[in-house]
Motif scaffolding. Sequence first.
Motif, short mmCIF file in Angstrom:
data_model
loop_
_atom_site.label_atom_id
_atom_site.label_comp_id
_atom_site.label_asym_id
_atom_site.label_seq_id
_atom_site.Cartn_x
_atom_site.Cartn_y
_atom_site.Cartn_z
N ILE A 152 14.74 37.69 21.26
CA ILE A 152 16.01 37.36 20.60
C ILE A 152 17.06 36.99 21.65
N ALA A 153 17.18 37.85 22.67
CA ALA A 153 18.16 37.57 23.73
C ALA A 153 17.81 36.29 24.46
N GLY A 154 16.52 36.10 24.72
CA GLY A 154 16.09 34.89 25.41
C GLY A 154 16.38 33.64 24.61
N SER A 155 16.20 33.72 23.28
CA SER A 155 16.46 32.54 22.46
C SER A 155 17.94 32.19 22.49
N GLY A 156 18.80 33.21 22.57
CA GLY A 156 20.23 32.95 22.60
C GLY A 156 20.71 32.35 23.90
N THR A 157 19.97 32.61 24.98
CA THR A 157 20.38 32.08 26.28
C THR A 157 19.62 30.81 26.66
N ILE A 158 18.41 30.66 26.14
CA ILE A 158 17.59 29.50 26.51
C ILE A 158 17.85 28.31 25.59
N VAL A 159 18.05 28.58 24.30
CA VAL A 159 18.19 27.48 23.34
C VAL A 159 19.41 26.58 23.62
N PRO A 160 20.60 27.13 23.88
CA PRO A 160 21.75 26.24 24.10
C PRO A 160 21.56 25.22 25.23
N PRO A 161 21.10 25.63 26.43
CA PRO A 161 20.88 24.59 27.45
C PRO A 161 19.75 23.63 27.10
N LEU A 162 18.73 24.12 26.39
CA LEU A 162 17.66 23.22 25.97
C LEU A 162 18.18 22.19 24.98
N LEU A 163 19.10 22.61 24.10
CA LEU A 163 19.65 21.68 23.11
C LEU A 163 20.40 20.53 23.76
N MET A 253 24.88 38.38 21.88
CA MET A 253 25.24 39.78 21.64
C MET A 253 24.25 40.44 20.69
N TYR A 254 23.82 39.71 19.67
CA TYR A 254 22.77 40.20 18.77
C TYR A 254 21.50 40.50 19.57
N GLY A 255 21.17 39.60 20.50
CA GLY A 255 20.00 39.81 21.34
C GLY A 255 20.15 40.99 22.27
N LEU A 256 21.37 41.22 22.77
CA LEU A 256 21.61 42.40 23.60
C LEU A 256 21.34 43.67 22.80
N GLY A 257 21.82 43.69 21.56
CA GLY A 257 21.52 44.83 20.70
C GLY A 257 20.03 44.98 20.46
N ALA A 258 19.32 43.85 20.32
CA ALA A 258 17.88 43.90 20.09
C ALA A 258 17.13 44.46 21.29
N ILE A 259 17.66 44.26 22.49
CA ILE A 259 17.05 44.85 23.68
C ILE A 259 17.28 46.35 23.71
N ILE A 260 18.50 46.75 23.33
CA ILE A 260 18.86 48.17 23.34
C ILE A 260 18.13 48.94 22.23
N GLY A 261 17.90 48.26 21.10
CA GLY A 261 17.37 48.92 19.91
C GLY A 261 16.12 49.76 20.09
N PRO A 262 15.00 49.18 20.54
CA PRO A 262 13.77 49.97 20.63
C PRO A 262 13.90 51.20 21.53
N LEU A 304 29.79 44.08 16.25
CA LEU A 304 28.91 44.22 15.09
C LEU A 304 27.55 43.58 15.36
N ALA A 305 27.54 42.46 16.08
CA ALA A 305 26.27 41.78 16.39
C ALA A 305 25.38 42.67 17.24
N VAL A 306 25.98 43.40 18.19
CA VAL A 306 25.18 44.31 19.02
C VAL A 306 24.57 45.42 18.16
N ILE A 307 25.39 46.00 17.29
CA ILE A 307 24.91 47.10 16.44
C ILE A 307 23.82 46.61 15.48
N ILE A 308 24.08 45.48 14.83
CA ILE A 308 23.13 44.96 13.85
C ILE A 308 21.87 44.43 14.53
N ALA A 310 20.37 45.65 16.99
CA ALA A 310 19.46 46.74 17.37
C ALA A 310 18.51 47.11 16.25
N PHE A 311 18.84 46.72 15.03
CA PHE A 311 18.11 47.19 13.84
C PHE A 311 16.71 46.61 13.69
#
Length: 401
Positions: A152-163, A253-262, A304-308, A310-311
């Motif tokens: 998730i975090a990678g997609s948020g950082t890799i996709v914009p420059p690829l686009l 930020m959503y991806g950061l939460g996803a890294i923290i979540g597990p 909120l993106a970080v919290i959500i 992580a879910f």
Amino acid sequence: MLTPSAPPRSAVWLPIFAGLCASLVSIGLARFAYTPLIPSLIQAQWFSANDVVYLGAANLVGYLIGALIGHPLARRTSNTTALRLMMLAVTAAFFACGFPLSVGWFFGWRLLSGIAGGAIMVLVAATVLPHVPASRRGLASGAIFLGIGLGIAGSGTIVPPLLSLGLQDTWFGLGLLSLVLTAASWFGWPATSHTATPTTSADKTPVDPQVYLLFAQYAFMAAGLVPAMVFLVDYVARGLGAGPHVGALIWVMYGLGAIIGPVSYGFLADKLGARWSIRLVLVVQAIAVGLLAISSSFTALAVLAVIIGAFPPGIVPLALARVHELIPQHHQQQIAWSRATVSFATFQALAGFAYSAMFNASGGHHQLLFIIAAGAIVIALLLEQGMRLVKRGDRLHPALN
């Protein structure tokens, strides 16, 4: 023998690394990299807004199919072979999606990537964890599903420059990354993978009401996470008019939460137990998703993106830990986890299409979807209270158990 008595250090971390790569490719990238692409797919007129939303749901339908066929596929080959094939399928789907030949073509490949994700989800833990010492299995489970957050975090950082290179090159870039990760993990899988044992009438999950309540609870968790997972970037970019750049930042930020979540959810499970941890997590998530529907400032959305975020990856090791609490037998744990994944995937797929239909029918009303999602999480919380009542009844009437 399921667990080597004294495995060398490399024998422990290599399968874990392979499992992390599998979850990263098949779910972290295959599912979640699509979300930051939605605004660009619409603006580039590859597909209409309605089609783009339904194409996102195709992956969720595939996930259900994959959860159902994962073990049968492993029985015909082996766990390791099935996992490798599924990672190759995701890689092929990325490259194929670089060609917008038709809605049907795109739907088929998105469906295939979802099938791979579902099959990997039911097989990866059963393949890796038996080769990990019991004292490290909690950490290993978190590390495996950390791949989802990294994707998730990678997609948020890799996709914009690829686009900036174009939509087709973006899909090709994701395919190349998937290919590299597939190759890196190829020889990391256990040398003697344990194939799934055919299910017989004697292998059925014990008739424990708490187990079935967990299945239902896990299903409503799935329904509650879909709107943010699919629509968050589009909500920020188009719904709030902040643009794709801000949408991508919120997705990071959503991806950061996803890294923290597990890791954080696993820590909670170790300290509080899975049941109490699930209760706490559901309360926090219901509040966060509800607030998402009324928030518009960047700071609030980022928090909120970080919290959500992580879910989605965090509840996987948490639900797995709960299965282990309720069912002591190893083989029955695998059966129960497979069924839990199917219930999750079923509601996720149904929710994907239901939310898509509501989104189109409401004229693109994102807030409505978030409110409904918060309601689904509240239902999951109420089901957890149902577990307490069942457990209390078991203590009062032990002769019935």
